[in-house]
Design a protein around this motif. Structure first.
Motif, PDB file in Angstrom:
ATOM      1  N   UNK A 182      40.553  47.499  22.796  1.00 27.66           N
ATOM      2  CA  UNK A 182      40.073  48.789  23.280  1.00 27.66           C
ATOM      3  C   UNK A 182      40.005  48.783  24.805  1.00 27.66           C
ATOM      4  N   UNK A 183      40.772  49.693  25.427  1.00 30.10           N
ATOM      5  CA  UNK A 183      40.782  49.791  26.869  1.00 30.10           C
ATOM      6  C   UNK A 183      39.724  50.749  27.396  1.00 30.10           C
ATOM      7  N   UNK A 184      39.381  51.777  26.623  1.00 27.13           N
ATOM      8  CA  UNK A 184      38.481  52.823  27.110  1.00 27.13           C
ATOM      9  C   UNK A 184      37.296  53.057  26.188  1.00 27.13           C
ATOM     10  N   UNK A 263      52.172  44.213  21.633  1.00 29.19           N
ATOM     11  CA  UNK A 263      51.217  43.184  21.249  1.00 29.19           C
ATOM     12  C   UNK A 263      50.334  42.813  22.440  1.00 29.19           C
ATOM     13  N   UNK A 264      49.102  42.443  22.128  1.00 32.44           N
ATOM     14  CA  UNK A 264      48.185  41.963  23.148  1.00 32.44           C
ATOM     15  C   UNK A 264      47.661  40.595  22.731  1.00 32.44           C
ATOM     16  N   UNK A 279      43.907  38.338  13.862  1.00 31.06           N
ATOM     17  CA  UNK A 279      44.998  39.290  14.026  1.00 31.06           C
ATOM     18  C   UNK A 279      44.396  40.658  13.743  1.00 31.06           C
ATOM     19  N   UNK A 280      44.375  41.537  14.757  1.00 28.60           N
ATOM     20  CA  UNK A 280      43.639  42.793  14.646  1.00 28.60           C
ATOM     21  C   UNK A 280      44.570  43.984  14.815  1.00 28.60           C
ATOM     22  N   UNK A 438      47.457  39.937  19.240  1.00 29.99           N
ATOM     23  CA  UNK A 438      47.703  38.505  19.080  1.00 29.99           C
ATOM     24  C   UNK A 438      49.037  38.209  19.771  1.00 29.99           C
ATOM     25  N   UNK A 439      49.226  36.963  20.162  1.00 29.13           N
ATOM     26  CA  UNK A 439      50.528  36.592  20.696  1.00 29.13           C
ATOM     27  C   UNK A 439      50.754  37.088  22.117  1.00 29.13           C
ATOM     28  N   UNK A 440      51.992  37.238  22.494  1.00 32.28           N
ATOM     29  CA  UNK A 440      52.408  37.550  23.861  1.00 32.28           C
ATOM     30  C   UNK A 440      53.074  38.914  23.909  1.00 32.28           C
TER      31      UNK A 440
END
Length: 909
Positions: A182-184, A263-264, A279-280, A438-440
């Motif tokens: 969540x960014x905001x 992905x983040x 893993x979301x 998850x991951x890159x």
């Protein structure tokens, strides 16, 4: 006859609501009723839900405010949770709520989540107690102190709660995963808040936050359980009605995160624990029709043993355990998939298998069998919650926070109607690469984005919703010791099993049962503790010609929750099911006990999970302190049932167990030669007795000698007084534990007096430890003392414990020492005795109203040759105690010079 009684009780409950509605107090309007839940509104906007249920003599009250961490502004994180704490600091007319809770025997507290703050209390049904609690809540709604002085001490308590959470790597990983997702939106911020905000909160901003949100038009009051409807309606109108409707406009909540477009990743490195993966995915809010499919996907993926994650990660031994769950929230929320790895396991293969299990849904869609299994489990859990008056209020509170209490029933109906095609559609839309954390990050020219977030039009969604018929009411049961004994049927079966049955109608025809079988003696069980524990964990993992999955599915079809385990000399089976299924469940339990399969692959799974848990405990202050206390002065050699192994010994013991040893243990020790069965709730006694006879009659019994059951003695061992300090680097929370051996049991003449004295010192909202260390000094989130009573030997343990920030160790130790010395020097007061006596008796009455507790007590009574008459005599002894008797018992048995004390934390060398 029974069916007629249930129908009469159901009609009586509906008649009570109807009669109350016919003559409502002024200012109160009846809105609607769904399945026995009636909604009312006060003119000031307060929403009231009544759920009458006479099944057991308890009342539960929930007051839910539609304010949580998502309503906080910049610089205000943690304010909703901090306000929850401060509400218990009192008002001008209710100056010490915790003391009153203790005196009246309330089990009360508050919880804060992203979308709501909930205050709840359960107590033995009593109109005066109910009115008092409603009065306090009405007063606290607008008259709470929210004072600077209280904030100064409670802020440090909340900070210690935050530090306690910092010790858990899994919890911090979860929080950081949310922050990355969540960014905001405020769902990306931890509910407990930022440390800087909690430490620097401005009292005027906190007071403004309180005035803004703690208002009747922002609250729902839920009363469930045993109560008279008309007096409750009058009380609510009289106590809450005078609160004016606020003139402030509601603050709109409109922030939604944009669609995730790649992905983040987040990586957490800390001391202790084992590797873990999350893993979301972003998913719809709880009110969205597609959330039913999300619920089913969590079960299809995360169930044990049938879930795809279990099969793809745990069975190939890539991880110790796997899980999946989704948070139903007011706005679009998260779905989590994850895995806990064993010590030393490589994250790479587990991560690849986790991603493959999700990506594999496209090539291998969810099957009809998987959906029906998940649907059955979910509906069973929903039904059990609706049949429990203490749980249904909480469930309704959550639905309120999602937007409307009727979502509780609508969600059930959506699960029932859910089509397999919709499950696969939602999986394809939401479980996408570019929607996961998850991951890159990898740039792509063709991002696969999930549908944009959206809120639900609740008016349109609910305009035609009616709900089902109200659930049938059960009898009003009086849980006094005399009535418990009078209603209990006790007898012995031909093969020797002792039986105690307490039949009574219950909401949803629920029944609880407990089976205990006793095993071996001191010599024959030498070196068998770990083998026994693993054998117990495997009893429902295959047997009687059924696979692990078939057993789990059968129990689900019978709406049964069944647990097996072996600890020490006792094999225990817990059962929670319904009247119609109890005989079949008991029959299958008997077959599983007699014919276990003990699959070798599941032993390896259990071994891996146990080793992972040992590794986690090695760095935890509470585990290290408890281990050190248990091992200090322990005189028994390794292998003895009473020996307390260290962590290395535990690892060696777990690694050494073979499947042949497990099977040999069962052959040598497990039988119905000595045991007890107890059940409480709705049951067909002849059918149950027949099932017990069929399941256990003729079962092999040890032919005397080393395999016959002889209780292992546990005489008092008075350990040498000492103070142990254990360093746990990189742990933000510390633990203190002090233990004193007592030459007492629960039949000793001093039992009532010492129980009351301990209540005054360290138990309940008026305990001196609580008032000094938590309330006055603000040093600890959790501080208490208690007695672990033996019911055989004169060998009990008094234990005191506190958690705290490591830098506060000197202050915590000094406060504990001073309060203990003051209690011995000055004694307790007559006022403290009166409060403790009332609180303990109310708490004992409340415990006897819980079917789960009564079931356990009946099984224990059969083993010890007791009945509830002993409980009545203890109550009477508590009522007769004088202050001199209590102070004398405390001074006679509590000796600070004999304490064994251990502290664990990140202390300076």
């Amino acid at each position: 006859m029974r069916l007629l009684l249930v129908l009469v009780l159901a009609l009586a409950g509906r008649l009570a609501l109807a009669q109350a509605a016919a003559a409502l107090p002024e200012g109160l309007t009846r809105i609607t009723e769904v399945e026995g839940v009636a909604e009312y509104r006060l003119a000031n906007g307060l929403q009231l839900l009544l759920v009458p249920d006479d099944a057991k003599p308890t009342t539960t009250v929930n007051l839910t405010y539609r304010v949580g961490s998502r309503h906080e502004s910049y610089g205000e994180t943690g304010m909703a949770h901090l306000l929850e704490h401060l509400l218990f600091k009192g008002t001008p007319t209710h100056r010490n709520p915790w003391a009153e809770f203790s005196r009246r025997g309330l089990r009360a507290n508050g919880t804060t989540s992203f979308d709501r703050t909930n205050y709840f209390a359960s107590f033995a049904a009593n109109p005066d107690t109910l009115r008092w609690y409603l009065g306090w809540q009405a007063d606290a709604m607008t008259n709470s102190f929210i004072a600077r002085a209280d904030l100064d001490t409670e802020m440090t308590v909340v900070r210690n709660e935050m530090e306690s959470g910092e010790n858990n790597p899994g919890r911090i990983l979860l929080q950081q995963t949310m922050a990355t997702m969540y960014q905001w939106h405020n769902y990306g911020k931890g509910i407990i808040g930022a440390r800087s905000d909690v430490e620097n909160v401005d009292i005027s901003r906190l007071q403004a936050f309180y005035r803004q949100h703690y208002q009747p038009d922002n609250a729902t009051l839920i009363v469930a359980g045993k109560f008279d409807v008309a007096p409750v309606l009058r009380a609510v109108a009289e106590l809450f009605g005078p609160i004016p409707r606020p003139t402030r406009p509601p603050v709109p909540q409109y922030t939604l995160d944009p669609v995730q477009d790649g992905e983040r990743a987040v990586t957490l490195r800390r001391a202790g624990g084992n590797p873990m993966l999350y893993l979301a995915f972003h998913v719809p809010p709880a009110s969205h029709p597609d959330f039913a499919a999300i619920e089913m996907l969590t079960s299809v993926l995360g169930d044990t043993p049938g879930g795809r994650l279990h099969k793809g990660l745990v069975e190939p031994r890539l991880a110790a355990s796997a899980f999946a769950y989704a948070w139903g929230l007011a706005d679009p929320g998260p779905l989590f998939l994850g895995a806990q790895l064993a010590p030393g396991q490589d994250v790479g293969p587990a991560r690849d298998a986790l991603l493959a299990a999700v990506d594999g849904l496209a090539a291998k869609p969810v099957t009809a069998e998987e959906l029906e299994r998940a649907r059955t489990q979910w509906l069973n859990d929903w039904t059990q919650g609706f049949n429990d008056p203490e749980r249904v209020g909480v469930e309704l509170s959550e639905a309120v926070s999602h937007g409307d209490w009727r979502l509780y029933f609508l969600g059930r109906d959506q699960i029932r109607r859910l089509a397999l095609a919709d499950v696969q559609r939602v999986a394809a839309e939401r479980l996408r690469r570019d929607n996961r954390t998850l991951g890159t990050y990898l740039p792509t020219s063709q991002p696969e984005r999930a549908p944009p977030p959206q809120r639900t039009d609740l008016t349109a969604l609910l305009k035609d919703f009616k709900g089902e018929a109200a659930v049938a009411q059960a009898e009003a049961f009086d849980a006094t010791p005399a009535n418990l004994d009078a209603r209990t049927q006790r007898f012995d079966l031909a093969h020797g099993l002792k039986v105690a049955l307490l039949p009574k109608t219950t909401r949803g025809s629920v029944v609880r049962a407990s089976l205990r079988l006793h095993l071996g003696d001191e010599q024959s069980l030498r070196g068998q503790s770990t083998v026994a524990a693993l054998a117990g964990s495997l009893l429902d993992k295959g047997g009687a010609g059924l696979t692990r999955q078939q057993i789990a599915d059968q129990f689900d079809r019978w709406r049964a929750q069944v647990g097996f385990g072996i600890d020490g000399q006792t094999l225990s089976v817990s059962i929670n099911t319904t009247r119609e299924h109890l005989p079949a469940v008991v029959s299958l339990v008997g077959r599983l006990l007699r014919e276990p399969a003990f699959p070798a692959d599941v032993l390896e799974e259990g071994r891996s999970q146990w080793l992972a848990d040992i590794e986690r405990q090695r760095k935890e202050p509470e585990s290290l302190v408890s281990d050190a206390i248990d091992r200090h002065g322990n005189p028994y050699p390794r292998g003895d049932l009473r020996h307390s192994p260290n962590f290395d010994e535990q690892v060696q013991d777990v690694q050494a167990v073979t499947i042949e040893q497990v099977r040999a243990f069962h052959r040598r020790f497990v039988s119905a030669a000595r045991g007890e069965f107890a059940a409480v709730g709705d049951m067909d006694v002849p059918a149950l007795r027949a099932a017990l006879d069929a399941g256990l009659t003729g079962w092999r019994q040890p032919a005397g000698g080393p395999l016959a059951y002889v209780r292992v003695p546990r005489p008092l061992v008075d350990a040498t007084p000492t103070r142990l300090v254990l360093r746990t680097p990189d742990k933000a929370n510390a633990t203190l534990m002090a233990v004193l051996s007592l030459p007492l049991n629960d039949l000793h003449p001093d039992f009532p007096a010492l129980m009351v004295a301990n209540h005054m010192f360290g138990d309940g909202g008026t305990g001196r430890l609580w008032m000094r260390i938590r309330e006055r000094d603000g040093l600890s989130y959790s501080v208490y003392s208690g007695v672990a009573w033996s019911n055989v030997e004169l060998n009990s343990r008094w234990v005191a414990s506190a958690i705290f920030a490591p830098q506060n160790r000197p202050a915590v130790e000094q406060a504990f020492r001073e309060e203990l010395e003051r209690s011995l020097k000055e004694g307790f007061s007559a006022q403290e005795l009166d409060q403790a006596r009332t609180g303990l008796l109310n708490a004992r009455r409340l415990s006897r109203a819980q079917d789960r507790v009564v079931t356990s007590q009946l099984a224990g009574q059969l083993h010890l040759g007791r009945d509830f008459g002993l409980s009545q005599r203890v109550d009477e002894a508590i009522g007769r105690l004088t202050l001199a008797e209590v102070n004398d018992a405390w001074r006679r048995h509590i000796d600070p010079a004999r304490l064994v004390t251990a502290l664990g934390g990140d202390f300076p060398p």
